[in-house]
Design a protein around this motif. Structure first.
Motif, PDB file in Angstrom:
ATOM      1  N   UNK A 172       0.864  -1.175   0.000  1.00 45.35           N
ATOM      2  CA  UNK A 172       0.000   0.000   0.000  1.00 45.35           C
ATOM      3  C   UNK A 172       0.905   1.230   0.000  1.00 45.35           C
ATOM      4  N   UNK A 173       0.725   2.056  -1.019  1.00 48.81           N
ATOM      5  CA  UNK A 173       1.548   3.248  -1.217  1.00 48.81           C
ATOM      6  C   UNK A 173       0.653   4.474  -1.117  1.00 48.81           C
ATOM      7  N   UNK A 174       1.122   5.491  -0.413  1.00 55.17           N
ATOM      8  CA  UNK A 174       0.400   6.763  -0.312  1.00 55.17           C
ATOM      9  C   UNK A 174       1.311   7.852  -0.868  1.00 55.17           C
ATOM     10  N   UNK A 175       0.870   8.514  -1.927  1.00 53.50           N
ATOM     11  CA  UNK A 175       1.667   9.568  -2.561  1.00 53.50           C
ATOM     12  C   UNK A 175       0.878  10.870  -2.590  1.00 53.50           C
ATOM     13  N   UNK A 176       1.586  11.972  -2.428  1.00 54.81           N
ATOM     14  CA  UNK A 176       0.915  13.274  -2.426  1.00 54.81           C
ATOM     15  C   UNK A 176       0.292  13.608  -3.773  1.00 54.81           C
ATOM     16  N   UNK A 177       0.980  13.249  -4.865  1.00 53.74           N
ATOM     17  CA  UNK A 177       0.428  13.509  -6.192  1.00 53.74           C
ATOM     18  C   UNK A 177       0.213  14.983  -6.455  1.00 53.74           C
ATOM     19  N   UNK A 178      -0.906  15.320  -7.058  1.00 48.78           N
ATOM     20  CA  UNK A 178      -1.192  16.704  -7.426  1.00 48.78           C
ATOM     21  C   UNK A 178      -2.151  17.381  -6.454  1.00 48.78           C
ATOM     22  N   UNK A 179      -2.435  16.731  -5.339  1.00 49.03           N
ATOM     23  CA  UNK A 179      -3.276  17.375  -4.324  1.00 49.03           C
ATOM     24  C   UNK A 179      -2.888  16.870  -2.938  1.00 49.03           C
ATOM     25  N   UNK A 180      -2.048  17.620  -2.265  1.00 44.16           N
ATOM     26  CA  UNK A 180      -1.694  17.266  -0.888  1.00 44.16           C
ATOM     27  C   UNK A 180      -2.926  17.346   0.006  1.00 44.16           C
ATOM     28  N   UNK A 181      -3.868  18.228  -0.334  1.00 44.73           N
ATOM     29  CA  UNK A 181      -5.097  18.380   0.442  1.00 44.73           C
ATOM     30  C   UNK A 181      -5.899  17.089   0.442  1.00 44.73           C
ATOM     31  N   UNK A 182      -5.938  16.411  -0.701  1.00 43.92           N
ATOM     32  CA  UNK A 182      -6.697  15.166  -0.803  1.00 43.92           C
ATOM     33  C   UNK A 182      -6.144  14.105   0.146  1.00 43.92           C
ATOM     34  N   UNK A 183      -4.834  13.958   0.163  1.00 47.19           N
ATOM     35  CA  UNK A 183      -4.223  12.953   1.030  1.00 47.19           C
ATOM     36  C   UNK A 183      -4.366  13.357   2.495  1.00 47.19           C
ATOM     37  N   UNK A 184      -4.218  14.622   2.789  1.00 50.37           N
ATOM     38  CA  UNK A 184      -4.364  15.112   4.160  1.00 50.37           C
ATOM     39  C   UNK A 184      -5.766  14.823   4.689  1.00 50.37           C
ATOM     40  N   UNK A 185      -6.770  14.967   3.839  1.00 52.53           N
ATOM     41  CA  UNK A 185      -8.164  14.804   4.273  1.00 52.53           C
ATOM     42  C   UNK A 185      -8.627  13.349   4.264  1.00 52.53           C
ATOM     43  N   UNK A 186      -8.179  12.564   3.275  1.00 49.13           N
ATOM     44  CA  UNK A 186      -8.848  11.291   3.015  1.00 49.13           C
ATOM     45  C   UNK A 186      -8.000  10.033   3.178  1.00 49.13           C
ATOM     46  N   UNK A 187      -6.689  10.139   3.133  1.00 50.35           N
ATOM     47  CA  UNK A 187      -5.860   8.925   3.174  1.00 50.35           C
ATOM     48  C   UNK A 187      -6.029   8.163   4.487  1.00 50.35           C
ATOM     49  N   UNK A 188      -5.913   8.860   5.596  1.00 46.75           N
ATOM     50  CA  UNK A 188      -5.968   8.190   6.899  1.00 46.75           C
ATOM     51  C   UNK A 188      -7.315   7.516   7.153  1.00 46.75           C
ATOM     52  N   UNK A 189      -8.451   8.203   6.969  1.00 43.96           N
ATOM     53  CA  UNK A 189      -9.726   7.506   7.213  1.00 43.96           C
ATOM     54  C   UNK A 189      -9.957   6.343   6.260  1.00 43.96           C
ATOM     55  N   UNK A 190      -9.468   6.447   5.018  1.00 46.54           N
ATOM     56  CA  UNK A 190      -9.649   5.315   4.110  1.00 46.54           C
ATOM     57  C   UNK A 190      -8.754   4.149   4.522  1.00 46.54           C
ATOM     58  N   UNK A 191      -7.532   4.423   4.924  1.00 46.96           N
ATOM     59  CA  UNK A 191      -6.633   3.357   5.371  1.00 46.96           C
ATOM     60  C   UNK A 191      -7.203   2.646   6.593  1.00 46.96           C
ATOM     61  N   UNK A 192      -7.901   3.380   7.443  1.00 47.39           N
ATOM     62  CA  UNK A 192      -8.505   2.765   8.626  1.00 47.39           C
ATOM     63  C   UNK A 192      -9.586   1.754   8.267  1.00 47.39           C
ATOM     64  N   UNK A 193     -10.132   1.862   7.065  1.00 43.14           N
ATOM     65  CA  UNK A 193     -11.080   0.869   6.575  1.00 43.14           C
ATOM     66  C   UNK A 193     -10.367  -0.236   5.788  1.00 43.14           C
ATOM     67  N   UNK A 194      -9.408   0.151   4.971  1.00 48.54           N
ATOM     68  CA  UNK A 194      -8.752  -0.791   4.071  1.00 48.54           C
ATOM     69  C   UNK A 194      -7.840  -1.783   4.792  1.00 48.54           C
TER      70      UNK A 194
END
Length: 263
Positions: free
Chosen positions: A112-134
């Motif tokens: 499982x890889x998490x990359x900032x990509x073109x929106x750091x805001x997206x990862x800041x808001x959504x990566x952690x809660x999604x990982x908590x499910x995945x």
């Protein structure tokens, strides 16, 4: 006399889309509030691209939940170079390669890889809660997982080299998508079966897009991803030959309103 808004059919359509329609006018120009809303949306989109992601904070929060992590860097050394040279965002830096070489090389089932990509805001808001499910779902299925790889200035293909290093059959990349004026914090998930550096192409990947508060929910995205994982292991492939056959069981509120096309 009836309100002019009631006479304009465009106004009744605004409830169905975040697109900028029925903005009104002031003489030959847009009203002030419409201009200000556009400028705010544009500023938020620019910030999503240019404000660095707090990788240290994300790593700390994930560690507190019991997840092991690695922070890796691509060959794009800064944001300016990352935007100008997409190819460098697909390659690990020498320090990242050395860091991986010091981790266990046992065959793993999925990375499982998490990359900032073109929106750091997206990862800041959504990566952690999604990982908590995945992650609990993957652990429940018995998948062997290496540490979560948090990649600075990463493109989608950066997952290929990481999957190859760990000899993993499944590669899952969470990445910030190119921001739009109505969705500056949209996260995407890219899934690849048997991803390998220099071999995998975009045609080999499946994309689950538009994950944000006004788009696809975390549970909807998880449902789609788990379906793709299960189907890919049976067919031993991913990409254009693997179709998402799930249906949305949690429609957004705005989609449950009356369909104006049927009125």
């Amino acid at each position: 006399m009836s309100d002019s808004n009631e006479l304009d059919p465009w106004h009744s359509l605004k409830q169905f889309t975040p697109a900028r329609i029925a903005l009104g006018r002031a003489g030959m120009s847009l009203p002030t509030h419409a201009c200000l809303e556009f400028q705010l949306a544009h500023a938020l989109a620019r910030d999503a691209v240019n404000i660095p992601l707090d990788f240290a904070g994300l790593e700390q929060r994930l560690n507190l939940q019991g997840y092991q992590t690695l922070i890796l860097q691509t060959q794009a050394e800064n944001q300016s170079l990352y935007l100008q040279r997409p190819d460098l965002g697909r390659l690990l830096s020498a320090s990242a390669t050395a860091c991986l070489q010091h981790t266990a090389l046992l065959p793993f089932d999925a990375v499982v890889v998490v990359a900032d990509g073109l929106s750091s805001t997206a990862i800041e808001h959504h990566a952690e809660p999604f990982l908590n499910l995945l992650l609990p779902e993957l652990q429940r299925k018995g998948y062997r997982l290496p540490p979560l790889c948090l990649v600075k200035h990463g493109r989608v293909a950066i997952g290929d080299a990481i999957a190859e290093h760990y000899a993993a059959s499944l590669c899952i990349v969470l990445i910030g998508e190119r921001p739009g004026l109505s969705s500056p914090d949209s996260m995407g998930i890219y899934f690849t079966y048997q991803a390998r550096s220099g071999i995998s192409t975009d045609a080999d990947r499946n994309c689950i897009s538009n994950i944000h508060n006004n788009g696809l929910s975390y549970r909807q995205a998880l449902k789609k991803l788990l379906f793709l994982i299960n189907k890919s292991e049976k067919l031993e492939l991913s990409g254009v030959n693997l179709k998402d056959e799930t249906t949305d069981s949690e429609p957004n509120d705005r989609l449950t309103q009356a369909n104006f096309l049927l009125d």
